[in-house]
Write a protein that holds these residues in place. Structure first.
Motif, mmCIF file in Angstrom:
data_model
loop_
_atom_site.group_PDB
_atom_site.id
_atom_site.type_symbol
_atom_site.label_atom_id
_atom_site.label_comp_id
_atom_site.label_asym_id
_atom_site.label_seq_id
_atom_site.Cartn_x
_atom_site.Cartn_y
_atom_site.Cartn_z
ATOM 1 N N MET A 177 7.379 0.057 79.396
ATOM 2 C CA MET A 177 7.542 -1.347 79.800
ATOM 3 C C MET A 177 8.917 -1.552 80.451
ATOM 4 S SD MET A 177 6.409 -4.524 77.401
ATOM 5 C CE MET A 177 8.004 -4.872 76.725
ATOM 6 N N LYS A 178 8.928 -2.269 81.565
ATOM 7 C CA LYS A 178 10.218 -2.525 82.238
ATOM 8 C C LYS A 178 11.104 -3.429 81.394
ATOM 9 C CE LYS A 178 10.812 -3.040 86.950
ATOM 10 N NZ LYS A 178 10.493 -3.819 88.141
ATOM 11 N N PRO A 179 12.399 -3.106 81.235
ATOM 12 C CA PRO A 179 13.246 -3.988 80.415
ATOM 13 C C PRO A 179 13.461 -5.330 81.116
ATOM 14 C CG PRO A 179 14.570 -2.284 81.458
ATOM 15 C CD PRO A 179 13.144 -1.990 81.827
ATOM 16 N N THR A 180 13.641 -6.377 80.290
ATOM 17 C CA THR A 180 13.931 -7.704 80.850
ATOM 18 C C THR A 180 15.331 -7.692 81.450
ATOM 19 O OG1 THR A 180 12.647 -8.674 79.088
ATOM 20 C CG2 THR A 180 14.136 -10.159 80.246
ATOM 21 N N ILE A 181 15.452 -8.233 82.644
ATOM 22 C CA ILE A 181 16.806 -8.457 83.183
ATOM 23 C C ILE A 181 17.018 -9.970 83.186
ATOM 24 C CG2 ILE A 181 18.382 -8.152 85.128
ATOM 25 C CD1 ILE A 181 16.732 -5.671 85.897
ATOM 26 N N SER A 195 29.995 -2.953 82.761
ATOM 27 C CA SER A 195 29.531 -3.358 84.083
ATOM 28 C C SER A 195 28.696 -2.225 84.673
ATOM 29 C CB SER A 195 30.758 -3.633 84.962
ATOM 30 O OG SER A 195 30.338 -3.723 86.294
ATOM 31 N N LEU A 196 27.584 -2.599 85.306
ATOM 32 C CA LEU A 196 26.777 -1.596 86.023
ATOM 33 C C LEU A 196 27.049 -1.756 87.526
ATOM 34 C CD1 LEU A 196 23.435 -2.138 84.046
ATOM 35 C CD2 LEU A 196 25.185 -0.405 83.621
ATOM 36 N N LYS A 197 28.260 -2.113 87.842
ATOM 37 C CA LYS A 197 28.714 -2.395 89.226
ATOM 38 C C LYS A 197 27.842 -3.508 89.822
ATOM 39 C CE LYS A 197 31.975 0.830 89.403
ATOM 40 N NZ LYS A 197 32.445 0.814 88.062
ATOM 41 N N ASP A 198 27.257 -3.291 91.007
ATOM 42 C CA ASP A 198 26.502 -4.394 91.618
ATOM 43 C C ASP A 198 25.123 -4.595 90.994
ATOM 44 O OD1 ASP A 198 25.741 -1.979 92.536
ATOM 45 O OD2 ASP A 198 25.513 -2.576 94.640
ATOM 46 N N LYS A 199 24.833 -3.838 89.932
ATOM 47 C CA LYS A 199 23.518 -4.003 89.265
ATOM 48 C C LYS A 199 23.618 -4.878 88.014
ATOM 49 C CE LYS A 199 21.147 0.096 90.932
ATOM 50 N NZ LYS A 199 22.228 0.668 91.766
ATOM 51 N N GLY A 200 24.719 -5.509 87.799
ATOM 52 C CA GLY A 200 24.843 -6.419 86.650
ATOM 53 C C GLY A 200 25.564 -5.786 85.473
ATOM 54 N N PHE A 201 25.087 -6.124 84.270
ATOM 55 C CA PHE A 201 25.811 -5.735 83.049
ATOM 56 C C PHE A 201 24.829 -5.262 81.981
ATOM 57 C CE2 PHE A 201 28.104 -8.938 85.364
ATOM 58 C CZ PHE A 201 29.388 -8.425 85.421
ATOM 59 N N GLU A 202 25.371 -4.408 81.113
ATOM 60 C CA GLU A 202 24.575 -3.941 79.977
ATOM 61 C C GLU A 202 25.332 -4.270 78.696
ATOM 62 O OE1 GLU A 202 22.441 0.174 79.554
ATOM 63 O OE2 GLU A 202 24.460 0.276 78.678
ATOM 64 N N LEU A 203 24.644 -4.890 77.763
ATOM 65 C CA LEU A 203 25.271 -5.236 76.476
ATOM 66 C C LEU A 203 24.547 -4.500 75.360
ATOM 67 C CD1 LEU A 203 25.581 -9.137 76.781
ATOM 68 C CD2 LEU A 203 27.051 -7.385 77.713
ATOM 69 N N LEU A 204 25.318 -4.130 74.354
ATOM 70 C CA LEU A 204 24.721 -3.470 73.197
ATOM 71 C C LEU A 204 25.039 -4.312 71.973
ATOM 72 C CD1 LEU A 204 23.347 -0.889 72.009
ATOM 73 C CD2 LEU A 204 25.671 -0.012 71.645
ATOM 74 N N GLY A 249 21.631 -2.342 67.586
ATOM 75 C CA GLY A 249 21.295 -1.176 68.404
ATOM 76 C C GLY A 249 20.449 -1.505 69.621
ATOM 77 N N LYS A 250 20.272 -2.789 69.937
ATOM 78 C CA LYS A 250 19.431 -3.167 71.082
ATOM 79 C C LYS A 250 20.294 -3.354 72.332
ATOM 80 C CE LYS A 250 15.614 -5.820 72.649
ATOM 81 N NZ LYS A 250 15.439 -5.136 73.892
ATOM 82 N N GLU A 251 19.773 -2.827 73.456
ATOM 83 C CA GLU A 251 20.472 -3.012 74.734
ATOM 84 C C GLU A 251 19.888 -4.219 75.464
ATOM 85 O OE1 GLU A 251 21.511 1.644 75.551
ATOM 86 O OE2 GLU A 251 19.972 0.677 76.778
ATOM 87 N N HIS A 252 20.750 -4.920 76.170
ATOM 88 C CA HIS A 252 20.319 -6.102 76.928
ATOM 89 C C HIS A 252 20.903 -5.998 78.332
ATOM 90 C CE1 HIS A 252 19.299 -8.063 73.066
ATOM 91 N NE2 HIS A 252 20.406 -7.478 72.640
ATOM 92 N N LEU A 253 20.080 -6.328 79.334
ATOM 93 C CA LEU A 253 20.562 -6.267 80.718
ATOM 94 C C LEU A 253 20.628 -7.672 81.296
ATOM 95 C CD1 LEU A 253 18.327 -3.318 81.961
ATOM 96 C CD2 LEU A 253 20.753 -3.224 81.332
ATOM 97 N N CYS A 254 21.626 -7.902 82.125
ATOM 98 C CA CYS A 254 21.713 -9.223 82.760
ATOM 99 C C CYS A 254 22.449 -9.120 84.088
ATOM 100 C CB CYS A 254 22.421 -10.217 81.840
ATOM 101 S SG CYS A 254 24.103 -9.753 81.454
#
Ligand SMILES: Cc1cc2nc3c(=O)[nH]c(=O)nc-3n(C[C@H](O)[C@H](O)[C@H](O)COP(=O)(O)OP(=O)(O)OC[C@H]3O[C@@H](n4cnc5c(N)ncnc54)[C@H](O)[C@@H]3O)c2cc1C
Length: 304
Positions: free
Chosen positions: A1-5, A86-95, A99-104
């Protein structure tokens, strides 16, 4: 499943984070609020200086704002964000701490501050009920009572004089601190503020109510409330991880739109460098939200 951004992840669900969330959600943005739930004013007996919200308990503020936010589809997660990158121009990743990762695409840091509560028995227990940090927030409720000012590392002069507007009986306890200048001592004396420099043993209290300040000599100086401001620590771990420019105290430096030195990272509320009030935190949240929405609009037009 694709992660939510998520369009925006807001870290911290106090007045700053929640006010930002409602503006963004009403612009049809996908918003996640991740909040540990340790609100700075959680022990307060009522919010003041926020017109129409006078005396509202923080727990009621949290409840009614959550109802409003859910109406617009804002999602909440109770967790602590441990890491942000920071994922550079792809946004951000939070942990988070589960233990859950979140993208935004954008982050709003609204993590507030942690107060330095003096390490004297009774201070922590009475924080928010008989021990206060801000005459503007809680001074009125102590008017005409016996008010103590505890000030060891800073001089307490301004706070004592502010409180004299509310009571004829203000006592400044320095706990052995010697920060008052001769002029300040003279001003305090002229304004009938008693200064007690003896070391303090503890705050005597029963049922969460202050009885007085117990000095090392065994004397009990009766008081109804204590005000103290020994500073605070900005909850700035994420700002540091993201390399945002901060003041010496750790507060994020922002432009007028609440954006930090790192594009895409915004900050609002006490973690920013302005004064600390609920209504200001809320206002900064609104400013940040408008800027984030406009920033995302611009980014999407470029993509098209
Ligand atoms: C006793 C007391 C009484 C006060 N009374 C008043 C008053 O009457 N009127 C007034 O205007 N102001 C008052 N204040 C000040 C007011 O509480 C603050 O200005 C206001 O709460 C700031 O809002 P905020 O959203 O920036 O931070 P907060 O309300 O502190 O919210 C920050 C949230 O972020 C969370 N958080 C922090 N780090 C993380 C992380 N890494 N991951 C997830 N979550 C995180 C915290 O747990 C917290 O839930 C009072 C303060 C105190 C201490």
């Amino acid at each position: 499943m694709k992660p939510t951004i998520w369009d925006v992840i807001i870290v911290g669900g106090g007045p700053a984070g929640r006010s930002a969330a409602i503006v963004l959600a009403r612009c049809n943005r996908k918003v996640l609020v991740i909040d540990e739930g340790k609100y700075r004013n959680s022990r307060s007996q009522g919010i003041h200086n926020f017109i129409t919200r006078d005396d509202m308990l923080p727990v009621d503020f949290a409840h009614s704002s959550a109802v409003e936010l859910r109406k617009y589809g804002v999602r909440f997660k109770k967790a602590r964000v441990e890491n942000a990158r920071s994922l550079k121009d792809k946004g951000f990743e939070l942990l988070d701490n589960k233990g859950k990762e979140h993208l935004c695409r954008r982050i709003l840091v609204a993590t507030g501050v942690t107060d330095n509560i003096p390490n004297i028995p009774g201070m922590k227990e009475l924080w928010g009920t008989s021990v206060f940090h801000c005459p503007f927030c809680d001074g009125w409720e102590t008017r005409n009572k016996v008010i103590g000012v505890y000030s060891c590392h800073v001089c307490g002069y301004g706070m004592a004089l502010t409180l004299r507007r509310l009571s004829d009986n203000v006592i400044l306890f320095t706990n052995g601190g010697r920060n008052l200048s001769p002029k300040q001592r003279a001003d305090l004396e002229a304004n009938k503020v008693r200064v007690i420099s003896t070391t303090i043993n503890k705050l005597a209290h029963s049922k969460r109510k202050l009885r007085g300040v117990m000095l090392a000599t065994g004397e009990l100086v009766e008081c109804d409330a204590i005000f103290t401001n020994e500073g605070n620590k900005v909850n700035a771990e994420l700002l540091k991880q993201l390399n945002c420019n901060c003041t010496k105290n750790g507060a994020a430096i922002t432009n007028k739109k609440q954006e930090t030195s790192i594009p895409g990272v915004y900050v609002a509320g006490d973690a920013s460098y302005d004064m600390h009030f609920v209504v200001l935190a809320a206002a900064e949240g609104v400013k940040a939200a408008v800027a984030i929405h406009n920033d995302l609009l611009k980014a999407d037009i470029t993509v098209l």
